[in-house]
Design a protein around this motif. Structure first.
Motif, PDB file in Angstrom:
ATOM      1  N   CYS A 168      -5.840  -2.396   4.417  1.00 13.06           N
ATOM      2  CA  CYS A 168      -4.669  -2.648   5.272  1.00 13.06           C
ATOM      3  C   CYS A 168      -5.095  -3.225   6.622  1.00 13.06           C
ATOM      4  O   CYS A 168      -6.126  -2.843   7.185  1.00 13.06           O
ATOM      5  N   PRO A 177       0.841  -1.204   0.000  1.00 16.36           N
ATOM      6  CA  PRO A 177       0.000   0.000   0.000  1.00 16.36           C
ATOM      7  C   PRO A 177       0.874   1.251   0.000  1.00 16.36           C
ATOM      8  O   PRO A 177       1.937   1.285   0.620  1.00 16.36           O
ATOM      9  N   LEU A 196       1.215  -0.464   9.461  1.00 21.20           N
ATOM     10  CA  LEU A 196       0.291  -0.774   8.374  1.00 21.20           C
ATOM     11  C   LEU A 196       1.021  -1.245   7.119  1.00 21.20           C
ATOM     12  O   LEU A 196       0.393  -1.506   6.091  1.00 21.20           O
ATOM     13  N   GLN A 246      -4.279  -0.056  -4.328  1.00 24.47           N
ATOM     14  CA  GLN A 246      -3.485   0.147  -3.114  1.00 24.47           C
ATOM     15  C   GLN A 246      -2.788   1.501  -3.071  1.00 24.47           C
ATOM     16  O   GLN A 246      -1.916   1.719  -2.244  1.00 24.47           O
ATOM     17  N   ALA A 252      -6.432   3.377   5.335  1.00 22.20           N
ATOM     18  CA  ALA A 252      -6.206   1.951   5.616  1.00 22.20           C
ATOM     19  C   ALA A 252      -7.436   1.118   5.256  1.00 22.20           C
ATOM     20  O   ALA A 252      -7.322   0.032   4.682  1.00 22.20           O
ATOM     21  N   GLY A 278       2.991   0.131   4.926  1.00 20.09           N
ATOM     22  CA  GLY A 278       2.926   0.916   3.705  1.00 20.09           C
ATOM     23  C   GLY A 278       4.212   1.626   3.336  1.00 20.09           C
ATOM     24  O   GLY A 278       5.201   1.623   4.081  1.00 20.09           O
TER      25      GLY A 278
END
Length: 748
Positions: free
Chosen positions: A744, A512, A540, A592, A739, A542
């Motif tokens: 996520c 993401p 998360l 994403q 998220a 990312g």
């Protein structure tokens, strides 16, 4: 992956459409063109209909965040815990004492302290030998009153400071005697906006700019507090205030009734002999420059007014005052220097052919800022959006010759990063600055132009539960935009994830991405630290991606101009192609990618969602400009025509092509969250209101549509001065929304 479609069970709150409302605009190619304005009523912030619509939108968004965004509580609690560490601002010396702002961690506003024992220095002794000078937390119960600026008199005995309420750009100036025990004086200056604060050298008078008091009632008759009004900011005037007198007695220094959008700022020469007045007309880095011929006589009461003589009487560049040696003045300027240079001008004989180039324009690097300290010019240069400090000594021989500076030395820095808060004065050879990066929360440094030393005097330390910053890293990647222009972007993530993306063979790992951009007003996105981003990266999983889009100042005037007016589409293309690069390289997927930006960056997000809705999984447009046909009608919007152009002055054809409000499509959009605040008098909330009303009306009925929501904060403005408590709540809402949209999961 994406969370899929969502629609409010009862539908989106209805927004009445007035199909009769509209305006006619002059199109250079089509003649007069009428554009409908069905939501014109939403421009009245206190209108009964507006208030009811806002109430329903707040309820809808709050319900969605509470019920759907399952990482919200974890993000809020983690952010609150990680932010609970001491943060210190750059030190500044006034008289023989040092001042600095400090936040113990979760204080809504930072507190101004004074350090009284410079011989033991700072750093490890930060808790010792200090006294509180100004604590904004005591000015309100909820932290929504903030201190915007503090400026000390030359001798260090007095401090002027401006106070803002609810995030508004309006502020009041107060004065404090800080020679001994801090004591508030009776001076109070109202209706100050977009103003600097300048002391005369004697420390008994203050120069500032103010506007006429605004009209604080709406078309519906509702009363407003300062910051809620939307009328144009016009007729700023520069005033001279003598301490101990009433504001009504202040002396007018400069105005221009024929050009009501002009704004004024000033500086007093270091010897106190001259007053310099800058006149600007918009946000472009260019202004007119005048210098007084009788400032000392005016201060002595020998004459009643200040006489100003033009030094620069055309819009040929910016001239930021640094220091003067008699009549020879030093300026940082972009006149005939796209990346800026230092000029010397004899103000008694200011013909351009007689200007002296003291420090030439650098061949590659942009001169971002400059400061004169005793015996040297301190220059902050930017190379590929990362900053460095170069110091040019000014010895007695140079003072006599006043030519080009040849010698220089570089301040050693911890690594690639950004510089902020450069502080110093012509009385001392020392200067202070802050260094930080995407993975370094920052440190305060002291350097000396006299012995060429630099010492770290304070290092920010996160709490014991903070993620390991050594496990995080940054890459700078270059990609091609639509027209093959090469654009750099920073990619921030854990080192493991960066290795997967750029060093290992192609794999199925798709990450993401938060893609953040701005691209306008000559503003550069240099490295900076964010706890919220750290949580996104570590909890998360990312990446944070920050491209340096055209329209910014990262590579000088040409880079800025390549994203202005009819070339604004370059900015959107740069942003879109950043996403395409990440997708094409197999780093992520469209579902994403969350795009995010604020103010002009909010315009960027809203436009890109309109132009490429299937390229993103989410879009968060914070305090965005969305009505590109009428933005100049409200508060300070007229100043933005330097970047955007104007629909009434030849810009209609290119503005109507991308104006977010006027280009909403009946297609499936990514998950959309627009944020605004009731006291945002920079980009007034009506931009967000009208855009969301149109978005919900046109795109809201599409099958399997994602959420199209607006978050409206109360007692908050464009962003400056926002209390920590509000910052935590907003960050938790925004990041948990992203998220949820990107699918996520929280990783403890």
């Amino acid at each position: 992956m994406s969370s899929g479609g969502w629609r409010p069970p009862q539908g989106y709150p209805a927004a009445r459409r007035d199909e009769e409302a509209g305006f006619v605009y002059p199109s250079p190619s089509k003649g007069d063109v009428r554009i409908s304005e069905p939501y014109l009523w939403l421009e009245d912030p206190k209108g009964e209909e507006t208030q009811e619509w806002v109430k329903k939108q707040v309820s809808l968004t709050s319900k969605f965040l509470e019920e759907k965004c399952d990482t919200r509580d974890a993000f809020r609690d983690t952010l609150k815990g990680l932010l609970n560490y001491p943060r210190v601002g750059v030190y500044s010396r006034h008289g023989d004492r040092y001042y600095f702002y400090r936040n113990s961690g979760l204080q809504n506003q930072s507190v101004l302290y004074r350090y009284n024992k410079p011989e033991t220095y700072l750093g490890d002794h930060i808790e010792e030998n200090t006294e509180t000078i100004l604590d904004a937390n005591k000015m309100s119960e909820d932290g929504t009153v903030s201190v915007k600026h503090t400026v000390f008199s030359e001798c260090g005995n007095y401090m002027a400071y401006s106070v803002a309420k609810s995030g508004s750009d309006w502020c009041e100036i107060n004065v404090m005697d800080v020679k001994n025990e801090p004591t508030s004086l009776k001076d109070n200056l109202e209706w100050v906006r977009y103003s600097g604060l300048t002391w005369n050298n004697a420390g008994n008078s203050l120069l500032y700019s103010r506007y006429p008091a605004p009209k604080l009632s709406s078309g519906d008759g509702g009363d407003m507090t300062p910051g809620e009004e939307v009328d144009q900011s016009q007729n700023q005037r520069l005033y001279y205030h003598r301490l101990g007198t009433d504001q009504s007695e202040d002396v007018l220094i400069a105005e221009d009734p024929k050009n009501p959008h002009y704004m004024f700022s000033c500086a007093v020469s270091n010897d106190g002999e001259r007053l310099l007045v800058h006149t600007s007309r918009d946000c472009n880095p260019e202004h007119l420059l005048s210098v007084s011929t009788n400032f000392k006589d005016f201060e002595a009461g020998k004459v009643d007014s200040v006489q100003l003589t033009p030094v620069v009487d055309d819009w040929i560049g910016s001239f930021s005052y640094l220091h003067s040696f008699g009549d020879f003045f030093l300026f940082m300027s972009n006149c005939k220097a796209e990346k800026y240079r230092i000029l010397g001008i004899d103000v008694n004989d200011p013909a351009p052919e007689k200007w002296v180039e003291v420090i030439p324009e650098h061949s590659e690097d942009v001169l971002n800022s400059a400061l004169y300290v005793k015996g040297a010019l301190v220059c902050v240069y930017m190379h590929n959006a990362m900053e460095r400090i170069e110091v040019f000594p000014l010895n007695e021989e140079w003072v006599n010759k006043k030519g080009k500076l040849e010698d220089s030395w570089d301040v050693e820095l911890p690594g690639p990063g950004g510089i902020s808060g450069l502080e110093g004065s012509h009385k001392h050879s020392e200067f202070f600055f802050s260094f930080l990066s995407f993975t370094d929360p920052g440190s305060i440094w002291r350097a000396s132009a006299e012995d060429r030393s630099s010492t770290r005097v304070f290092a920010t330390q996160l709490g014991k539960d903070a993620p390991d910053l050594d496990a995080c890293g940054t890459r700078q990647i270059w990609y091609e935009s639509a027209d093959q222009t090469k654009v750099p972007m920073f990619v921030i993530g854990t080192k493991d994830n960066l290795e997967k993306c750029f060093d290992l063979p192609a794999n199925d790992t798709k990450l993401p991405v938060q893609l953040y951009g701005y691209g306008g007003f000559n503003i550069s996105l240099t490295p900076g630290f964010s706890v919220s981003r750290l949580i996104w990266i570590t909890h998360l999983g990312g990446l944070v991606v920050v491209p340096n889009l055209r329209g910014g100042g990262e590579f000088g005037k040409g880079w800025h101009e390549a994203g202005q007016k009819e070339k604004k589409q370059n900015v959107f293309n740069d942003f879109i192609y950043a996403a395409k690069y990440l997708i094409d390289k197999g780093i992520t997927t469209p579902e994403q990618v969350a795009i995010n930006g604020g103010s002009n960056g909010g315009l960027l997000v809203a436009t890109c969602m309109n132009q490429e809705p299937s390229l993103f999984g989410a879009g968060v447009a914070q305090v965005p400009v969305t009505d590109m046909l009428r933005f100049h009608k409200f508060t300070i919007g007229h100043a933005w025509t330097s970047d955007y152009g104007c629909s009434e002055e030849g810009g209609f054809d290119y503005l109507i092509e991308y104006s977010p409000l006027h280009n909403v499509k009946k297609v499936k959009y990514p998950s959309v969250l627009v944020t605004t605040a009731d006291h945002d008098d920079r980009v007034v909330p009506l931009h967000s209101y009208k855009y969301v009303a149109e978005l919900q009306h046109i795109a809201g009925e599409v099958d399997n549509q994602n959420p199209l929501l607006i978050r409206i904060d109360q007692k908050a403005g464009h962003g400056a001065g926002k209390p920590i408590a509000k910052t935590i709540e907003e960050s938790a809402d925004v990041w948990s929304f992203i998220a949820h949209a990107l699918g996520c999961k929280w990783n403890k």
